[in-house]
Write an enzyme that holds these catalytic residues in place. Structure first.
Site, PDB file in Angstrom:
ATOM      1  NE  ARG B 261       5.567  -1.490  -4.118  1.00 19.89           N
ATOM      2  CZ  ARG B 261       5.706  -0.364  -3.416  1.00 19.89           C
ATOM      3  NH1 ARG B 261       6.429  -0.356  -2.322  1.00 19.89           N
ATOM      4  NH2 ARG B 261       5.128   0.752  -3.820  1.00 19.89           N
ATOM      5  CG  HIS B 265       3.896  -1.439   1.091  1.00 20.64           C
ATOM      6  ND1 HIS B 265       4.956  -2.295   1.277  1.00 20.64           N
ATOM      7  CD2 HIS B 265       3.249  -1.373   2.280  1.00 20.64           C
ATOM      8  CE1 HIS B 265       4.957  -2.716   2.541  1.00 20.64           C
ATOM      9  NE2 HIS B 265       3.932  -2.180   3.153  1.00 20.64           N
ATOM     10  CE1 TYR B 274       5.473   4.582  -3.795  1.00 18.11           C
ATOM     11  CE2 TYR B 274       3.641   5.249  -2.402  1.00 18.11           C
ATOM     12  CZ  TYR B 274       4.385   4.248  -2.975  1.00 18.11           C
ATOM     13  OH  TYR B 274       4.073   2.936  -2.757  1.00 18.11           O
TER      14      TYR B 274
END
Lengths: 324, 364
Positions: B261, B265, B274
């Site tokens: 990805r 998100h 993160y």
């Protein structure tokens, strides 16, 4: 005319619809070879074979998800959740998926399916196998909610549920499975959302559902011996809710008592009472009284369970309070 | 450079690959020779259009026109490779990141835009293309696909249900139940796990102790296969095999397409909190579009003219999306009562009239 038990009526109702329509299939745990843990589906596997009567793994989410997917193909699945308490492990599929699909697709995807389930107390099964969860279902927009009280209504309402274009939760009451009743011959088909008046009386309207209907009738007999004549209305379904039948009745009796097996908070009687209070207040000659199971988990011990659930004598007491 | 199990580690030998990251055919690869030049051009065009449209969706969200958008940047090969192997009457059960699948199916981007704008939950052109509604709850649609496949099997209809889930969804209970039931009933259902290494902020290593999601298939008694999800031809080959298996009545398949990805998100997420820039850079060098283009250019299949046409098609799609979505009017508030049930019950009609009265609207 034949005398059938409530459990035999379930099997007969499923058979009636599976014979009528090849797209009706039946799926659940122990429903086929075992004939259902309540023996309410005996003979269906033998009659319709394993491609239309499917015994599944112990997977409530998959049972309901599969029923949903199958309905998307144009089938009319009947899914069984063995105990209605187990809706709690599969509620995502019911509340977030099945109930909302028509809405979220602007009517493009419809789910004509029935989820039938053993509901209610009185069988000493304890807190996790005895609940009346019809008010959970009533709280979710997009579902129809049906709960029959007689073998005849099992037949008529079940047929209506299977043929309905919307998803229907069909609550069979576990303590009624051995109840016997007259059932006419031939196809029986009712309409959802029509209450039935089980007894006519001029003094008070008692509204009940499923296993609370015979208890309300017993209370009415007791009241009659005291000179109080009660009307007993069997709602038969919560969605659609037949408010007009109740409103018409209290217009003549002036008193409303609801009898609910679900725990008190947010039970269907609260909803019905609020509608009547809002729309028909001036027809009332006394307070609306709700007789319910208190807001406690149902105990397993017989004396405790009997004390918790509404009984004929508690209903009589509730009627006296409304009339006082 | 080889594909990795974890985002930063070297690859498992069992991962099917046709094209290396530089576009060269991997020695001994199962090359899909059945594909015509037109097939190849169609696939790379779809990937190019997907990327352009995806960017436009993000832009529109940034401009306050969409409520939310989950970008599929970096996952174009997995989605296009898988979907282009299906027939138009095979049913897709998407999660929410499958723009590439919708592009292959020819779904109007305007309808998808209306959905992310919140104008409609659905009814926006997916069903017509045999795509089930976009599912936001994680993994709940996996059992639906099993049911669809069961229905198809019952009816004797030659269709396969394909469900797209992510690495995170494999931790969900309903996905487990769906996999098991699909295997028990041997239905024509394919579970496509796009392992993009991140479930919001949770890396694969914190999602599961296995490094090979496809190996979970063994526990259900079904076929499991792992492919390089940034290699469109590898995705196409494993999907072709799975579809054949399903159509021949040999049961379901679990496909793990290993991808990444590249974006957040969703537009509500900030991945810099993160994950590292270094990891991102590693995957940038495995870009699925660059890889396929290098291969097709070297093979003499993709020309400058193709590139120009694909770019134009992407611009047209992005313009249509923008024109149809920007400041598009919202529906009448009373429409919330439509489609709750097949018809409005007395009680719902009563509530509709009440809301109309309370908000000064005409309920007729």
């Amino acid at each position: 005319m034949a005398e059938l038990t409530y459990r035999d009526a379930v099997a007969a109702a499923i058979a009636q619809e599976m014979e009528r329509d090849e797209s009706v299939v039946f799926i659940g745990e122990d429903v086929g070879a075992a004939g259902g843990v309540f023996k309410a589906t005996v003979g269906l596997l033998e009659k319709f074979g394993p491609t239309r009567v499917l015994d599944t793994p112990i997977s409530e989410q998959a049972i309901l998800g599969v029923a949903m997917g199958a309905a998307m193909t144009g089938m009319r699945p009947i899914a069984e959740i063995m105990f209605s308490d187990f809706f709690a492990v599969s509620w995502d599929l019911v509340a977030n998926e099945i109930a909302k699909t028509r809405y979220m697709t602007n009517g493009q995807v419809t789910l004509p399916l029935v989820i039938r389930s053993g509901n209610g107390g009185g069988s000493r099964f304890g807190a996790q196998h005895s609940q009346s969860v019809e008010n959970w279902a009533m709280a979710i927009p997009g579902l129809k909610v049906v709960a029959p009280s007689t073998p005849r209504d099992v037949m008529g309402l079940f047929a209506a549920a299977v043929r309905d274009p919307d998803p229907v939760l069909f609550f069979e009451h576990k303590s009624l499975y051995s109840l016997k009743g007259e059932v006419e011959d031939g196809e029986i088909l009712d309409e959802l959302g029509k209450a039935a008046t089980r007894r006519e009386g001029k003094d008070v309207t008692i509204v009940a559902l499923a296993a609370m209907v015979p208890r309300a009738l017993a209370a009415a007999e007791q009241l009659a011996s005291e000179g109080v004549e009660a009307t007993v209305i069997d709602l038969r379904s919560l969605v659609p809710l037949d408010v007009s039948a109740v409103a018409a009745s209290i217009a003549s009796t002036g008193h409303l008592v609801t009898v609910e097996e679900n725990p008190r908070l947010c039970g269907w009687g609260a909803e019905l009472s609020s509608i009547i209070a809002e729309e028909n207040l001036f027809d009332l000659d006394g307070p609306i009284v709700r007789v319910t199971t208190p807001h406690v988990p149902l105990p397993a011990a017989d004396t405790l369970e009997d004390a918790a659930m509404p009984s004929a004598s508690r209903i009589v007491e509730g009627v006296r309070r409304s009339l006082a | 450079m080889a594909i990795t199990d974890r985002a930063e580690a070297p690859v498992a030998a069992s991962t099917l690959q046709v094209l290396a990251p530089d576009g060269a055919v991997v020695p001994g690869a199962r090359y899909p020779f059945e594909l015509s030049d037109a097939d190849h051009v169609g696939m790379l065009t779809a990937m190019t259009v997907t990327r352009r449209l995806d960017g436009e969706f993000v832009n529109l969200q940034r401009q306050g026109q969409l409520a939310l958008y989950p970008s599929c940047l970096g996952q174009e090969a997995a989605q296009v490779g898988i979907t282009s192997a299906t027939r138009d009457n095979d049913w897709l059960f998407p999660q929410y990141r499958e723009l590439g699948a919708f592009v292959v199916r020819g779904v109007d981007p305007a309808g998808i835009g209306h959905m992310w704008r919140g104008m409609a939950h659905g009814g926006t052109g997916l069903i017509e293309k045999c795509c089930a509604p976009i599912t936001i709850p994680i993994g709940t649609h996996a059992p639906h696909a099993v049911g669809y496949a069961l229905g198809a099997k019952f009816d004797g209809v030659d269709t396969v249900a394909v469900t797209f889930i992510g690495d995170g969804a494999t931790s969900e209970g309903d996905v487990h139940e769906a996999l098991n039931m699909a295997a028990v009933f041997q239905v024509p259902c394919i579970f496509v796990v796009q392992n993009n290494h991140w479930a919001i902020s949770v890396p694969l290593s914190a999602q599961t102790r296995v490094t090979d999601i496809a190996s979970k298939a063994a526990g259900y008694g079904m076929a499991g296969v792992r492919c390089d999800g940034n290699d469109v031809l590898a995705c196409r080959v494993v999907m072709r095999d799975a579809l054949l298996r399903a159509r021949e009545g040999r049961g379901p398949t679990l496909i793990e397409a290993v991808t990444y990805r590249m974006g957040a998100h969703t537009t509500a997420d900030d991945p810099t909190r993160y994950r590292s820039e270094g990891e991102l850079e590693l995957w940038r060098r495995r870009d699925p579009i660059d890889r396929y283009r290098s291969h097709l250019v070297a093979a003499g299949i993709w020309t400058a003219q193709h590139e120009e046409r694909a770019t134009e098609t992407g611009e047209r799609a992005a313009k249509r999306l923008r024109d149809e979505v920007f400041d598009a009017p919202m529906p009448d508030p009373l429409s919330v009562f439509d489609h709750v049930l097949s018809r409005r019950s007395g009680e719902l009609e009563r509530q509709r009239r009440q809301l109309a009265r309370e908000t000064g609207r005409d309920a007729t």
